[in-house]
Design an enzyme around this catalytic site. Structure first.
Site, PDB file in Angstrom:
ATOM      1  CE  LYS A 119      -4.175  -1.863   2.159  1.00 20.92           C
ATOM      2  NZ  LYS A 119      -5.162  -1.319   1.259  1.00 20.92           N
ATOM      3  NE  ARG A 165       9.428  -5.949  15.115  1.00 17.88           N
ATOM      4  CZ  ARG A 165       7.869  -5.998  15.266  1.00 17.88           C
ATOM      5  NH1 ARG A 165       7.230  -6.600  14.303  1.00 17.88           N
ATOM      6  NH2 ARG A 165       7.579  -5.557  16.321  1.00 17.88           N
ATOM      7  CE  LYS A 214       6.901  -8.767  20.122  1.00 14.32           C
ATOM      8  NZ  LYS A 214       7.302  -7.435  20.214  1.00 14.32           N
ATOM      9  CE  LYS A 257       3.886  -6.561  23.368  1.00 13.61           C
ATOM     10  NZ  LYS A 257       4.275  -5.522  22.505  1.00 13.61           N
ATOM     11  CD  GLU A 313       9.472  10.806  31.708  1.00 16.98           C
ATOM     12  OE1 GLU A 313       8.540  11.352  31.615  1.00 16.98           O
ATOM     13  OE2 GLU A 313      10.312  11.056  32.391  1.00 16.98           O
ATOM     14  CG  HIS A 319       3.740   3.730  17.526  1.00 20.70           C
ATOM     15  ND1 HIS A 319       4.193   2.894  18.761  1.00 20.70           N
ATOM     16  CD2 HIS A 319       4.850   4.430  17.071  1.00 20.70           C
ATOM     17  CE1 HIS A 319       5.566   3.296  18.761  1.00 20.70           C
ATOM     18  NE2 HIS A 319       5.878   4.187  17.734  1.00 20.70           N
ATOM     19  CD  GLU A 333       3.956  -1.228  16.711  1.00 24.92           C
ATOM     20  OE1 GLU A 333       3.517  -1.151  17.851  1.00 24.92           O
ATOM     21  OE2 GLU A 333       5.114  -1.742  16.437  1.00 24.92           O
ATOM     22  CB  ALA A 338      14.031   5.869  17.160  1.00 22.76           C
TER      23      ALA A 338
HETATM   24  P1  GTP Z   1       5.924  -2.778  23.723  1.00 23.46           P
HETATM   25  O1  GTP Z   1       5.522  -3.903  24.403  1.00 23.46           O
HETATM   26  O2  GTP Z   1       7.318  -2.387  23.593  1.00 23.46           O
HETATM   27  O3  GTP Z   1       5.314  -2.982  21.906  1.00 23.46           O
HETATM   28  O4  GTP Z   1       5.133  -1.411  24.122  1.00 23.46           O
HETATM   29  P2  GTP Z   1       3.818  -0.975  23.675  1.00 23.46           P
HETATM   30  O5  GTP Z   1       3.109  -2.297  23.168  1.00 23.46           O
HETATM   31  O6  GTP Z   1       3.301  -0.269  25.009  1.00 23.46           O
HETATM   32  O7  GTP Z   1       3.918  -0.096  22.554  1.00 23.46           O
HETATM   33  P3  GTP Z   1       4.447   1.583  22.288  1.00 23.46           P
HETATM   34  O8  GTP Z   1       3.542   2.499  21.964  1.00 23.46           O
HETATM   35  O9  GTP Z   1       5.278   1.659  23.634  1.00 23.46           O
HETATM   36  O10 GTP Z   1       5.611   1.455  21.250  1.00 23.46           O
HETATM   37  C1  GTP Z   1       6.256   0.153  20.997  1.00 23.46           C
HETATM   38  C2  GTP Z   1       7.466   0.178  20.152  1.00 23.46           C
HETATM   39  O11 GTP Z   1       7.787   1.571  19.879  1.00 23.46           O
HETATM   40  C3  GTP Z   1       8.796  -0.494  20.529  1.00 23.46           C
HETATM   41  O12 GTP Z   1       8.671  -1.641  20.236  1.00 23.46           O
HETATM   42  C4  GTP Z   1       9.815   0.452  19.877  1.00 23.46           C
HETATM   43  O13 GTP Z   1       9.952  -0.015  18.659  1.00 23.46           O
HETATM   44  C5  GTP Z   1       9.295   1.823  19.831  1.00 23.46           C
HETATM   45  N1  GTP Z   1       9.610   2.526  20.834  1.00 23.46           N
HETATM   46  C6  GTP Z   1       8.757   2.838  21.978  1.00 23.46           C
HETATM   47  N2  GTP Z   1       9.296   3.775  23.114  1.00 23.46           N
HETATM   48  C7  GTP Z   1      10.623   3.980  22.656  1.00 23.46           C
HETATM   49  C8  GTP Z   1      11.690   4.567  23.072  1.00 23.46           C
HETATM   50  O14 GTP Z   1      11.789   5.266  24.008  1.00 23.46           O
HETATM   51  N3  GTP Z   1      13.040   4.540  22.239  1.00 23.46           N
HETATM   52  C9  GTP Z   1      13.083   3.784  20.960  1.00 23.46           C
HETATM   53  N4  GTP Z   1      14.273   3.720  20.451  1.00 23.46           N
HETATM   54  N5  GTP Z   1      12.030   3.023  20.487  1.00 23.46           N
HETATM   55  C10 GTP Z   1      10.741   3.050  21.136  1.00 23.46           C
HETATM   56 MG    MG Z   2       6.572  -3.562  20.235  1.00 19.51          MG
END
Ligand code: GTP
Ligand code: MG
Length: 224
Positions: A46, A69, A71, A79, A139, A146, A165, A177
């Site tokens: 898409k 990717r 997982k 997880k 933070e 996302h 995602e 990042a």
């Molecule tokens: P996950 O269990 O990590 O998947 O967390 P979540 O389901 O609460 O999702 P979240 O919205 O926090 O974002 C998940 C994904 O965003 C991570 O797997 C990273 O790829 C990216 N991500 C989130 N926070 C950070 C961060 O502080 N630094 C970096 N480098 N990547 C981040």
């Molecule tokens: Mg994740």
């Protein structure tokens, strides 16, 4: 002698029924992974279509690169354990939304929201969840948009809806990042508050530059 499995249990200690269950679950998980791979391909396509169309219509490409990717099984299991999700394919699809991941790296911030709009306008894309870490950075200083979307995959005998995602970010946000990830995700390393502050400051500085670049781009478009 029968072979040990990882938990030290002898194969002959499993009943036939238990062995059948293990094999069936393994098969179901592999099938599910294949469905997620298909969904990832659908979403990637898409974006490739949007990119092709915009290059033709407007002579510019808002997408710098697309990465996908799936997982890894170890990360999925970790997880599921962390979130107390039962070891079952249905529970997995209902609770873990980032098995298939597509990252879209854009040139400018406005491109992120434009691509989001073009994607969500498509009749076969259902929005499941949205987290705007550009408007409200995490933070850590992390910025990206996302989305969890559900898209159909058209298989030989059926159509299935699968979650994907999508992480949208600019080149500048991706730069931060990627480097922050190498610092913060190192095993057995606890960065100090001071180091975390420096990283947050870097994220702010990079965001300022992103905004400046956006303004330059806006001017160029106006003057064209
Ligand atoms: P996950 O269990 O990590 O998947 O967390 P979540 O389901 O609460 O999702 P979240 O919205 O926090 O974002 C998940 C994904 O965003 C991570 O797997 C990273 O790829 C990216 N991500 C989130 N926070 C950070 C961060 O502080 N630094 C970096 N480098 N990547 C981040
Ligand atoms: Mg994740």
């Amino acid at each position: 002698m029968a072979q040990d499995n990882k938990n030290g249990q002898l194969m002959e200690e499993f009943t036939d029924r238990e062995l059948e269950d293990i094999l069936r679950t393994g098969h179901e998980f592999r099938k599910l992974m294949s469905y997620y791979r298909c969904a990832m391909m659908e979403v990637e396509t898409k974006f490739r279509v949007l990119s092709e169309n915009m290059s033709y219509e407007y002579d510019r490409n808002p997408i710098e690169s697309i990465k996908t990717r799936l997982k890894k099984p170890e990360s999925i299991l970790e997880k599921m354990k962390r979130r107390n999700v039962p070891f079952d394919p249905q529970a997995l699809t209902e609770n873990i939304f980032d098995i298939a991941g597509v990252r879209v790296i854009c040139s400018y911030q406005k491109d992120v929201y434009m691509l989001e709009e073009y994607l969500l306008r498509q009749d076969d894309v259902v929005l499941v969840d949205r987290k705007d870490y550009i408007e409200s950075p995490k933070e850590s200083g992390y910025r990206s948009l996302h989305l969890i979307v559900s898209v159909p995959i058209f298989l030989a005998g059926e159509t299935k809806m699968m979650n994907v995602e999508i992480q949208f970010r600019t080149i500048a946000m991706d730069f931060w990042a990627s480097l922050e990830h190498t610092v913060n995700y190192k095993k057995d390393y606890n960065p100090s508050e001071e180091l975390l502050d420096s990283l947050r400051q870097c994220a702010e500085d990079i965001s300022d530059i992103d905004n400046k670049m956006q303004r330059i781009h806006d001017r160029v478009i106006k003057e064209e």
